[in-house]
Design a protein around this motif. Structure first.
Motif, mmCIF file in Angstrom:
data_model
loop_
_atom_site.group_PDB
_atom_site.id
_atom_site.type_symbol
_atom_site.label_atom_id
_atom_site.label_comp_id
_atom_site.label_asym_id
_atom_site.label_seq_id
_atom_site.Cartn_x
_atom_site.Cartn_y
_atom_site.Cartn_z
ATOM 1 N N PHE A 208 0.841 -1.184 0.000
ATOM 2 C CA PHE A 208 0.000 0.000 0.000
ATOM 3 C C PHE A 208 0.883 1.242 0.000
ATOM 4 N N ASP A 209 0.275 2.388 -0.211
ATOM 5 C CA ASP A 209 1.021 3.630 -0.150
ATOM 6 C C ASP A 209 1.626 3.786 1.245
ATOM 7 N N GLU A 210 2.942 3.989 1.313
ATOM 8 C CA GLU A 210 3.639 3.971 2.598
ATOM 9 C C GLU A 210 3.245 5.148 3.490
ATOM 10 N N GLU A 211 2.921 6.288 2.896
ATOM 11 C CA GLU A 211 2.523 7.447 3.699
ATOM 12 C C GLU A 211 1.192 7.182 4.404
ATOM 13 N N VAL A 212 0.271 6.563 3.697
ATOM 14 C CA VAL A 212 -1.011 6.200 4.295
ATOM 15 C C VAL A 212 -0.807 5.165 5.398
ATOM 16 N N ALA A 213 0.046 4.181 5.128
ATOM 17 C CA ALA A 213 0.305 3.136 6.112
ATOM 18 C C ALA A 213 0.907 3.707 7.393
ATOM 19 N N GLU A 214 1.817 4.655 7.256
ATOM 20 C CA GLU A 214 2.452 5.248 8.432
ATOM 21 C C GLU A 214 1.463 6.102 9.219
ATOM 22 N N LEU A 215 0.579 6.784 8.516
ATOM 23 C CA LEU A 215 -0.441 7.575 9.201
ATOM 24 C C LEU A 215 -1.400 6.670 9.971
ATOM 25 N N LEU A 216 -1.712 5.512 9.404
ATOM 26 C CA LEU A 216 -2.544 4.555 10.126
ATOM 27 C C LEU A 216 -1.845 4.099 11.404
ATOM 28 N N ALA A 217 -0.532 3.871 11.323
ATOM 29 C CA ALA A 217 0.211 3.455 12.513
ATOM 30 C C ALA A 217 0.103 4.510 13.620
ATOM 31 N N GLY A 383 -14.569 16.211 19.347
ATOM 32 C CA GLY A 383 -13.400 16.110 20.204
ATOM 33 C C GLY A 383 -12.535 14.888 19.960
ATOM 34 N N LEU A 384 -12.649 14.279 18.781
ATOM 35 C CA LEU A 384 -11.833 13.116 18.449
ATOM 36 C C LEU A 384 -10.580 13.551 17.705
ATOM 37 N N GLU A 385 -9.556 12.733 17.767
ATOM 38 C CA GLU A 385 -8.269 13.083 17.175
ATOM 39 C C GLU A 385 -8.053 12.514 15.772
ATOM 40 N N ASP A 386 -8.953 11.678 15.302
ATOM 41 C CA ASP A 386 -8.781 11.082 13.978
ATOM 42 C C ASP A 386 -8.696 12.148 12.894
ATOM 43 N N GLN A 387 -7.905 11.855 11.889
ATOM 44 C CA GLN A 387 -7.707 12.786 10.784
ATOM 45 C C GLN A 387 -8.168 12.181 9.468
ATOM 46 N N VAL A 388 -8.231 13.024 8.468
ATOM 47 C CA VAL A 388 -8.478 12.610 7.085
ATOM 48 C C VAL A 388 -7.221 12.913 6.292
ATOM 49 N N PHE A 389 -6.853 11.991 5.434
ATOM 50 C CA PHE A 389 -5.701 12.189 4.559
ATOM 51 C C PHE A 389 -6.123 11.869 3.133
ATOM 52 N N ILE A 390 -5.794 12.761 2.212
ATOM 53 C CA ILE A 390 -6.103 12.583 0.790
ATOM 54 C C ILE A 390 -4.826 12.794 -0.009
ATOM 55 N N LYS A 391 -4.557 11.859 -0.896
ATOM 56 C CA LYS A 391 -3.347 11.926 -1.718
ATOM 57 C C LYS A 391 -3.716 11.550 -3.148
ATOM 58 N N VAL A 392 -3.370 12.425 -4.079
ATOM 59 C CA VAL A 392 -3.689 12.211 -5.489
ATOM 60 C C VAL A 392 -2.394 12.161 -6.280
ATOM 61 N N LEU A 393 -2.259 11.144 -7.125
ATOM 62 C CA LEU A 393 -1.079 10.971 -7.966
ATOM 63 C C LEU A 393 -1.470 11.223 -9.419
ATOM 64 N N LYS A 400 -3.449 12.645 -16.377
ATOM 65 C CA LYS A 400 -4.240 11.494 -15.959
ATOM 66 C C LYS A 400 -3.995 11.189 -14.478
ATOM 67 N N VAL A 401 -5.058 10.933 -13.740
ATOM 68 C CA VAL A 401 -4.942 10.525 -12.340
ATOM 69 C C VAL A 401 -4.626 9.033 -12.307
ATOM 70 N N VAL A 402 -3.486 8.676 -11.735
ATOM 71 C CA VAL A 402 -3.032 7.278 -11.760
ATOM 72 C C VAL A 402 -3.139 6.601 -10.397
ATOM 73 N N GLY A 403 -3.517 7.370 -9.394
ATOM 74 C CA GLY A 403 -3.690 6.780 -8.072
ATOM 75 C C GLY A 403 -4.326 7.770 -7.121
ATOM 76 N N MET A 404 -5.144 7.264 -6.199
ATOM 77 C CA MET A 404 -5.706 8.109 -5.150
ATOM 78 C C MET A 404 -5.777 7.283 -3.876
ATOM 79 N N HIS A 405 -5.321 7.878 -2.769
ATOM 80 C CA HIS A 405 -5.220 7.165 -1.496
ATOM 81 C C HIS A 405 -5.856 8.012 -0.403
ATOM 82 N N LEU A 406 -6.795 7.405 0.310
ATOM 83 C CA LEU A 406 -7.612 8.111 1.272
ATOM 84 C C LEU A 406 -7.572 7.408 2.621
ATOM 85 N N LEU A 407 -7.558 8.183 3.679
ATOM 86 C CA LEU A 407 -7.668 7.650 5.040
ATOM 87 C C LEU A 407 -8.633 8.527 5.800
#
Length: 450
Positions: A208-217, A383-393, A400-407
Motif C-alpha cells: 500500500f502507499d507507505e505514507e497512508v500506512a504510516e499515518l494509520l500506525a 473532540g476526536l483526534e482522527d484525521q483525514v488524509f487525501i493523496k492524489v497521484l 491522468k490521475v493514476v492513483g488516489m489514497h484516502l484515510l
C-alpha cells in the motif's frame, strides 16, 4: 459431439464460484456445483462480512465519546461479546441460505461434498463416490490462512478461528502487518482488549502507499495499539495465566490470544490437479491466462486459488466474465487489476485506487503529487483526534490521475466512486471541473490544489 452429464461443473461455492454457476445457468447451461463446507466461502463465513460487522461494533466507543460534543449525555454502555457473536452467526446463516437459494432458483444442481478432478472432463465426489462428466470444469476453491512454523504455533489462532472465540480475550497479540492484521487490531482494541501487533518489516500494509500506512500506525498508537517493528516470533508456550510469546530478539510478552495474520495460500490440496497436470506456480496457485484458462483446455480457475488479486469482488467479476464468455456468447473486455478499488476497514479506514506512490514514481517520471491532511468536522466537533488524509497521484504530461489514497471515516465509500473515474481514465482537470459537494469530506478531493 461428446455428451456430458453437465455443461459446467464448478468446484467451490464461494462468491466467485456461485456467481459463475448462477450466470452460466441463466445463460442456459446445465450446471452443477460442489462445496464441502459453507456456501459463500471465506467472504461470507470467515472474512469480509463477519469482519465488517465486528468493525462496526468496535467503532461505537468513539461514537459514544463524540456524542458529548453534540449535546448527548451517554449512559453506561456495556459490551457483550457473546451477543455480538450470536447475532453475527445468525446473519451469516441467513446469507449462506440466500446463496444456496439463488443457485437453486437458477437451476444449478448442488452437491454438499468434496470434489476431485479425475480426468479433464470427470469429477468424483468424495462421500458418495459418484462420478460426473462435465464439458468444462471451473475451480473456485479460494484460499486459507497460513500458519508459520515455530514452536507452539498450534496454540495460536488465525482469522478463521477469531470469528468463533467463545470469549473476548483481554490481551491479544496480532502477528502480521497486512490488511487482515490491522483490521483485527482495530477490532479488538475498539472492543476494549489490550492489543500488541508484531511485524517483520518496518511498515504496516506492505504494497500500500507507505505514507497512508504510516499515518494509520499513528492512529493505531492513539488507540493504544502497541506496534513492534522488524520482529519475528520465536516461540509460544502455554502458562498458567495464558500464553507467553518470545520474539526473535528475546523480548517476551504474556497474552491470552495469539492471532496469526501472516498470509494466505491457495486451496489446491485434494483437487486432483496432478491427475490432469494442471500447472501451478511456486506458491501452489493455479496458473491461468486473462480469461481464467489453465493449461488444460477444459479446466478454468478464478479467484484466490489463482493468487492474482485476492479480493471477493475480483473473484465475482472473474466468475461473471467467465460465464458470459463461455455460455452467454458475449465479448467481455479484460478489466484492469491495477484500478480495482480496495478498502482496509481499519480505524480509521483506508480507501485506495490505482498505484501507490513508490510504484507510480517508477512508471511516471513526471509524477505530480497533491495531498492534504486535516480533521473532519464530525471528529473536530466531537473532540476526536482522527484525521483525514487525501493523496492524489497525477501523470503531469497527460494530466491522468493514476492513483488516489484516502484515510478517514467513510473513505471506502468514496474510493468506490473514485474507482469509476479512474477506470474511465479521468484527468485531474476533470476532477477540478466537478463542483464540490459542501459540506463533505469528499469535496476536499475536487478542491485540492497544488
Amino acid at each position: 459431439m461428446q455428451q456430458h452429464d453437465v455443461d459446467l461443473f464448478v468446484i467451490g461455492g464461494g462468491s466467485g464460484g456461485v456467481r459463475a454457476a448462477r450466470i452460466a445457468a441463466n445463460h442456459g447451461a446445465k450446471v452443477a456445483i460442489a462445496e464441502s463446507a459453507n456456501f459463500g466461502g471465506t467472504c461470507v463465513n470467515r472474512g469480509c462480512v463477519p469482519k465488517k460487522l465486528m468493525v462496526y461494533a468496535s467503532r461505537f466507543p468513539d461514537q459514544f465519546r463524540a456524542s458529548r460534543g453534540y449535546g448527548w449525555t451517554p449512559g453506561e454502555a456495556e459490551f457483550d461479546w457473546s451477543s455480538l457473536i450470536t447475532h453475527k452467526d445468525t446473519e451469516i446463516s441467513r446469507l449462506e441460505g440466500i446463496y444456496q437459494t439463488n443457485l437453486e432458483k437458477a437451476g444449478v444442481t448442488i452437491h454438499a461434498d468434496h470434489a476431485e478432478i479425475i480426468d479433464p472432463h470427470t469429477i468424483e465426489l468424495g462421500r458418495s463416490g459418484q462420478r460426473i462428466s462435465a464439458g468444462t470444469i471451473l475451480i473456485a476453491t479460494g484460499g486459507h490462512p497460513t500458519r508459520p512454523d515455530f514452536p507452539g504455533n498450534e496454540l495460536a489462532i488465525t482469522s478463521d478461528e477469531a470469528f468463533h472465540l467463545p470469549e473476548q480475550p483481554e490481551r491479544v497479540l496480532i502477528v502480521g502487518g497486512g490488511y487482515i492484521a490491522v483490521e483485527f487490531a482495530g477490532i479488538f482494541a475498539g472492543l476494549g482488549s489490550e492489543v500488541t501487533q508484531i511485524i517483520r518489516g518496518d511498515h504496516l500494509l506492505r504494497g500500500f502507499d507507505e505514507e497512508v500506512a504510516e499515518l494509520l500506525a499513528e492512529h493505531q498508537a492513539r488507540r493504544g495499539i502497541k506496534l513492534l517493528r522488524s520482529q519475528g516470533l520465536q516461540r509460544v508456550v502455554q502458562t498458567a495465566e495464558g500464553l507467553r510469546v518470545t520474539a526473535n530478539d528475546g523480548f517476551t510478552l504474556d497474552v491470552d490470544t495469539v492471532m496469526l495474520c501472516t498470509g494466505r495460500a491457495p486451496n489446491t490440496r485434494g483437487l486432483g490437479l496432478a491427475n490432469v497436470d494442471v500447472k501451478t506456480n511456486e506458491r501452489g496457485a493455479i496458473v491461468v491466462d486473462n480469461h481464467g484458462r489453465t493449461n488444460v483446455p477444459s479446466i478454468y480457475a478464478i479467484g484466490d486459488v489463482t493468487d492474482r488479486l485476492n479480493l471477493t469482488p475480483v473473484a465475482i467479476r472473474e466468475g461473471q466474465a467467465f460465464a458470459d464468455r463461455l455460455y452467454g456468447g458475449m465479448s467481455v473486455a479484460d478489466f484492469d487489476y491495477e484500478m480495482v478499488p480496495t478498502a482496509v476497514f481499519s480505524s480509521p479506514e483506508i480507501g485506495t485506487v490505482g498505484l501507490p506512490e513508490h510504484t507510480a514514481r517508477q512508471r511516471y517520471p513526471q509524477l505530480k503529487i497533491l495531498k492534504t491532511r486535516f480533521r473532519a468536522m464530525t471528529q473536530l466537533f466531537g473532540g476526536l483526534e482522527d484525521q483525514v488524509f487525501i493523496k492524489v497521484l497525477i501523470d503531469a504530461p497527460t494530466d491522468k490521475v493514476v492513483g488516489m489514497h484516502l484515510l478517514g471515516e467513510g473513505v471506502a465509500e468514496m474510493a468506490q466512486l473514485v474507482g469509476v473515474a479512474l477506470t474511465a481514465n479521468a484527468t485531474w482537470s476533470q476532477f477540478r471541473q466537478t463542483v464540490a459537494l459542501h459540506p463533505t469530506v469528499a469535496e476536499e478531493i475536487v478542491t485540492l490544489k497544488g
